[in-house]
Design an enzyme around this catalytic site. Structure first.
Site, mmCIF file in Angstrom:
data_model
loop_
_atom_site.group_PDB
_atom_site.id
_atom_site.type_symbol
_atom_site.label_atom_id
_atom_site.label_comp_id
_atom_site.label_asym_id
_atom_site.label_seq_id
_atom_site.Cartn_x
_atom_site.Cartn_y
_atom_site.Cartn_z
ATOM 1 N N SER A 1 1.699 28.060 2.010
ATOM 2 C CA SER A 1 0.490 28.149 1.201
ATOM 3 C C SER A 1 -0.282 26.853 1.287
ATOM 4 C CB SER A 1 0.838 28.452 -0.265
ATOM 5 O OG SER A 1 1.568 27.378 -0.827
ATOM 6 N N GLY B 1 -2.374 25.719 3.225
ATOM 7 C CA GLY B 1 -2.526 25.116 4.539
ATOM 8 C C GLY B 1 -1.307 24.420 5.082
ATOM 9 N N GLU C 1 -9.260 37.558 1.891
ATOM 10 C CA GLU C 1 -9.948 36.629 2.786
ATOM 11 C C GLU C 1 -10.377 37.349 4.061
ATOM 12 O OE1 GLU C 1 -8.194 32.572 3.132
ATOM 13 O OE2 GLU C 1 -6.559 33.460 1.962
ATOM 14 N N GLU D 1 -6.365 37.575 5.328
ATOM 15 C CA GLU D 1 -5.193 37.567 4.455
ATOM 16 C C GLU D 1 -5.570 38.107 3.084
ATOM 17 O OE1 GLU D 1 -3.000 33.570 6.319
ATOM 18 O OE2 GLU D 1 -3.628 33.590 4.227
ATOM 19 N N ASP E 1 -7.314 30.059 -4.963
ATOM 20 C CA ASP E 1 -7.823 28.720 -5.251
ATOM 21 C C ASP E 1 -9.336 28.617 -5.045
ATOM 22 O OD1 ASP E 1 -7.658 28.867 -2.472
ATOM 23 O OD2 ASP E 1 -6.305 27.160 -2.253
ATOM 24 N N THR E 2 -9.883 29.291 -4.042
ATOM 25 C CA THR E 2 -11.334 29.246 -3.846
ATOM 26 C C THR E 2 -12.084 29.885 -5.013
ATOM 27 O OG1 THR E 2 -11.397 31.335 -2.616
ATOM 28 C CG2 THR E 2 -11.068 29.322 -1.332
ATOM 29 N N ARG F 1 -4.054 18.255 -4.613
ATOM 30 C CA ARG F 1 -5.251 18.653 -5.370
ATOM 31 C C ARG F 1 -4.955 18.471 -6.862
ATOM 32 N NH1 ARG F 1 -6.327 23.915 -3.281
ATOM 33 N NH2 ARG F 1 -5.007 24.780 -4.900
#
Length: 391
Positions: free
Chosen positions: A153, A155, A260, A272, A279-280, A357
């Protein structure tokens, strides 16, 4: 809590889980937060917590059998999903379904469902379990190609193999970045796209609702910026909604799904799906009357979602901090928030090691470009002091 109240068990207690916990508590739900580390963001506001590796199926079963939750809510990918499938058969309720968690935790499961079962357009792909299989897959797909662990997850483990000289590098990145340890990878053909979107799709007792499409930029596979709405042609938007409905109907259950997709003109290519807030989608905390977290809580509780009111063009800017510390000092917030239409959320993660983050800045304006620029201006005014660890 009263004996008649509902109880929810969060499997994953990061910043997304924290917002879900807050929204559940607005409906009087008792929230129990679980994660692999203590003092995770959602644990800070939950009624109780459990700290354990959720990949440990025996421990996962023990906690669930002890708590006896009305709702089991996976908020991360790294979970012993076969155990969830077993528990669902025994009568426990997994959101949206245990099968959805099982298929989407593993990129192979969801890709095969979309491409091979549902016939949805995806990028060309091959899977590989060994370094030799991986080399053959890269040569078959061609370069450039995208390499990802089948379980990861944010990235982690993802890279672009730009030439055959990058094969060793991409293999090792994938092996080190998988959430469940080294192992199988997916090799995807590089997609020539104009932009990519997250289409937040809400399955609820009244049917399926869609948020306005979210555009985003990822760096090394991890979200940095998002905005809403992403301009799209009516044809592309309709196709995206059709694909999202087909995929989420196949997964079933109630809740929000982050679907996505890549967009090229009027063409839509599925990438996906996450059966949970995305998160976006943090941009929805300022762009809508109900954030993705509020929609998720409402839908999974079996409550109706008759409409989603979109307020206007909005943007988010992730605050990624680098260093090694258990104490951060966010400074200049008076400057960060001085413009109208700006907000900020500090997640409360207990430490940063490497890069992580740690907060998000939100902004609204007359159009998407203005909102993105405002969020960036606010970000540039922020100073984060990474304090040395106390010995």
């Amino acid at each position: 809590m009263t004996s008649k109240g509902k109880k929810a068990l969060l499997l994953g207690s990061g910043e997304l889980g924290k917002e879900v916990a807050i929204e559940l508590q607005r409906y009087g739900v008792e929230v129990v937060a679980c994660d692999k580390y203590d003092n995770a963001p959602a644990m800070q506001i939950a009624h109780r917590r459990h700290v354990f590796s959720m990949l440990d199926g025996a421990k996962l079963r023990e906690v669930i059998e002890t708590e006896k939750p009305d709702f089991i809510i996976p908020e991360v990918e790294a979970i012993a999903t076969p155990t969830l499938v077993e528990l669902e058969k025994e009568g426990y309720h997994v959101t949206p379904t245990a099968n959805a968690a099982y298929l989407t935790m593993n990129r192979e499961g969801i890709r095969r469902l979309a491409a091979e079962t549902l016939g949805i357009t995806t990028s060309r792909y091959l899977f590989a379990s060994t370094e030799e299989e991986f080399r053959n897959a890269v040569h078959t797909i061609g370069v450039p190609c995208v390499v990802k662990p089948i379980m990861s997850s944010s990235g982690h483990g993802q890279s672009v193999c730009r030439s055959f000289d990058d094969i060793d590098r991409s293999w090792h990145i994938a092996q080190e970045g998988g959430r469940a340890g080294a192992g199988r990878v997916i090799v995807e053909a590089f997609v020539d796209f104009d932009y990519e979107i997250t289409l937040l799709t809400v399955r609820n007792i009244l049917g399926t609702q869609y948020c306005e499409p979210i555009g985003h930029i990822q760096i090394d596979g991890d979200y940095r910026y998002s905005w809403q709405p992403q301009p799209m042609s009516p044809i592309a938007k309709a196709k995206a909604q059709e694909i999202a409905k087909k995929v989420t109907d196949a997964l079933g259950g109630y809740g929000i799904f982050g679907v996505e997709m890549f967009i090229k003109g009027d063409e839509v290519i599925f990438s996906e799906v996450s059966p949970r807030p995305h998160d976006t989608g943090m941009v929805t905390m300022i762009s809508q009357d109900q954030s993705e977290f509020a929609l998720h809580a409402r839908a999974l509780l079996g409550l109706p979602v008759p409409e989603i009111r979109f307020y206007g063009p909005s943007a988010s800017r992730a605050v990624v901090v680098e260093g090694d510390s258990d104490t951060l000092d966010f400074k200049n917030l008076d400057k960060v928030l001085e413009e109208p239409g700006t907000q900020m959320r500090i997640f409360g993660k207990p430490e940063v090691v490497g890069h992580r983050r740690m907060a998000v800045i939100l902004a609204t304006d007359v159009d998407v470009e203005a909102a993105k620029a405002k969020a960036e201006r606010a970000y540039n005014k922020l100073t984060v002091e990474v304090c040395p660890r106390e010995k």
